[in-house]
Design an enzyme around this catalytic site. Sequence first.
Site, PDB file in Angstrom:
ATOM      1  CG  ASP A  65      -2.230   0.783   0.951  1.00 40.02           C
ATOM      2  OD1 ASP A  65      -2.305   1.496  -0.061  1.00 40.02           O
ATOM      3  OD2 ASP A  65      -3.155   0.683   1.777  1.00 40.02           O
ATOM      4  CG  ASP A  66      -1.036   5.003  -0.705  1.00 39.61           C
ATOM      5  OD1 ASP A  66      -1.592   4.259   0.139  1.00 39.61           O
ATOM      6  OD2 ASP A  66      -1.633   5.941  -1.255  1.00 39.61           O
TER       7      ASP A  66
ATOM      8  CG  ASP B  57      -3.729   8.082   8.677  1.00 37.55           C
ATOM      9  OD1 ASP B  57      -3.772   8.133   9.911  1.00 37.55           O
ATOM     10  OD2 ASP B  57      -3.957   9.094   7.978  1.00 37.55           O
TER      11      ASP B  57
HETATM   12  O1  LIG Z   1      -4.446   3.241   7.793  1.00 37.94           O
HETATM   13  P1  LIG Z   1      -5.738   3.815   7.352  1.00 37.94           P
HETATM   14  O2  LIG Z   1      -6.259   4.892   8.277  1.00 37.94           O
HETATM   15  O3  LIG Z   1      -6.794   2.790   7.062  1.00 37.94           O
HETATM   16  O4  LIG Z   1      -5.476   4.624   6.000  1.00 37.94           O
HETATM   17  C1  LIG Z   1      -4.610   4.189   4.995  1.00 37.94           C
HETATM   18  C2  LIG Z   1      -5.369   3.957   3.715  1.00 37.94           C
HETATM   19  O5  LIG Z   1      -6.037   5.167   3.319  1.00 37.94           O
HETATM   20  C3  LIG Z   1      -5.747   5.439   1.958  1.00 37.94           C
HETATM   21  O6  LIG Z   1      -6.627   4.746   1.109  1.00 37.94           O
HETATM   22  P2  LIG Z   1      -8.125   5.223   0.843  1.00 37.94           P
HETATM   23  O7  LIG Z   1      -9.052   4.366   1.664  1.00 37.94           O
HETATM   24  O8  LIG Z   1      -8.234   6.698   1.030  1.00 37.94           O
HETATM   25  O9  LIG Z   1      -8.405   4.865  -0.636  1.00 37.94           O
HETATM   26  P3  LIG Z   1      -7.538   5.063  -1.962  1.00 37.94           P
HETATM   27  O10 LIG Z   1      -6.294   4.229  -1.808  1.00 37.94           O
HETATM   28  O11 LIG Z   1      -8.450   4.554  -3.013  1.00 37.94           O
HETATM   29  O12 LIG Z   1      -7.230   6.527  -2.102  1.00 37.94           O
HETATM   30  C4  LIG Z   1      -4.356   4.873   1.761  1.00 37.94           C
HETATM   31  O13 LIG Z   1      -4.137   4.578   0.389  1.00 37.94           O
HETATM   32  C5  LIG Z   1      -4.398   3.611   2.601  1.00 37.94           C
HETATM   33  O14 LIG Z   1      -4.899   2.520   1.863  1.00 37.94           O
HETATM   34  O1  HPA Z   2      -2.118  11.275   4.973  1.00 36.07           O
HETATM   35  C1  HPA Z   2      -2.823  10.782   4.054  1.00 36.07           C
HETATM   36  N1  HPA Z   2      -2.677  11.207   2.758  1.00 36.07           N
HETATM   37  C2  HPA Z   2      -3.410  10.705   1.736  1.00 36.07           C
HETATM   38  N2  HPA Z   2      -4.337   9.760   1.906  1.00 36.07           N
HETATM   39  C3  HPA Z   2      -4.533   9.305   3.152  1.00 36.07           C
HETATM   40  N3  HPA Z   2      -5.399   8.361   3.587  1.00 36.07           N
HETATM   41  C4  HPA Z   2      -5.226   8.263   4.908  1.00 36.07           C
HETATM   42  N4  HPA Z   2      -4.269   9.115   5.359  1.00 36.07           N
HETATM   43  C5  HPA Z   2      -3.810   9.786   4.261  1.00 36.07           C
HETATM   44 MG   LIG Z   3      -5.656   3.164  -0.095  1.00 34.22          MG
END
Ligand SMILES: O=P(O)(O)OC[C@H]1O[C@H](OP(=O)(O)OP(=O)(O)O)[C@H](O)[C@@H]1O
Ligand code: HPA
Ligand SMILES: [Mg+2]
Length: 164
Positions: A98-99, A102
């Site tokens: 994952d990127d 959080d």
């Molecule tokens: O640790 P957490 O609080 O769960 O947050 C982390 C997740 O939040 C973001 O994804 P998001 O659900 O926003 O979706 P996306 O990847 O489609 O942007 C990010 O890419 C992680 O997958």
């Molecule tokens: O810090 C953040 N940046 C972008 N996307 C996210 N989703 C959860 N935390 C973050």
């Molecule tokens: Mg995500």
Amino acid sequence: MSLPDKAFPVSWDQFHRDARALAWRLAGLNQTFKAIVCITRGGLVPAAIISRELNIRLIETVCVASYHDYVNQGDMVLLKGIAPELMENGGETVLVIDDLTDTGKTAAQVRTMLPKAHFACVYAKPKGVPTVDTFITEVSQDTWIYFPWDMGFTYQEPIAKGAG
Ligand SMILES: O=P(O)(O)OC[C@H]1O[C@H](OP(=O)(O)OP(=O)(O)O)[C@H](O)[C@@H]1O
Ligand code: HPA
Ligand SMILES: [Mg+2]
């Protein structure tokens, strides 16, 4: 919840370097991964870089959504699960990408599907750190990471004028 106080903007170049650093770290584990499971959508970009560096060509997605309105996290919705053959033996030969982590909710949710997989992300905040096995850069919980695919060029106020 409003946007966290601090901003951590990441350029494409920096993201590429950090994702490559993650690939180096994973290569150093001397573990053979048969497949990458990338957590969409944010995991797609580092997964592409890591699959290239580690020569892993079997790529699966797990599609979850929880941040429905930018900064506010809601219920986790599983849009697409993982192929059953990759979940065999708890996913012990699977690398999950994952990127960022959080609050750690996303990683914890996916870990229920792949309890023996190796979880890696590029960035981590303190609450998420215990939910992943490998990451590159930690930022504080009150920091929002701005990824290059979410950004455009805009005017920046000078710091002396109170820019955050
Ligand atoms: O640790 P957490 O609080 O769960 O947050 C982390 C997740 O939040 C973001 O994804 P998001 O659900 O926003 O979706 P996306 O990847 O489609 O942007 C990010 O890419 C992680 O997958
Ligand atoms: O810090 C953040 N940046 C972008 N996307 C996210 N989703 C959860 N935390 C973050
Ligand atoms: Mg995500």
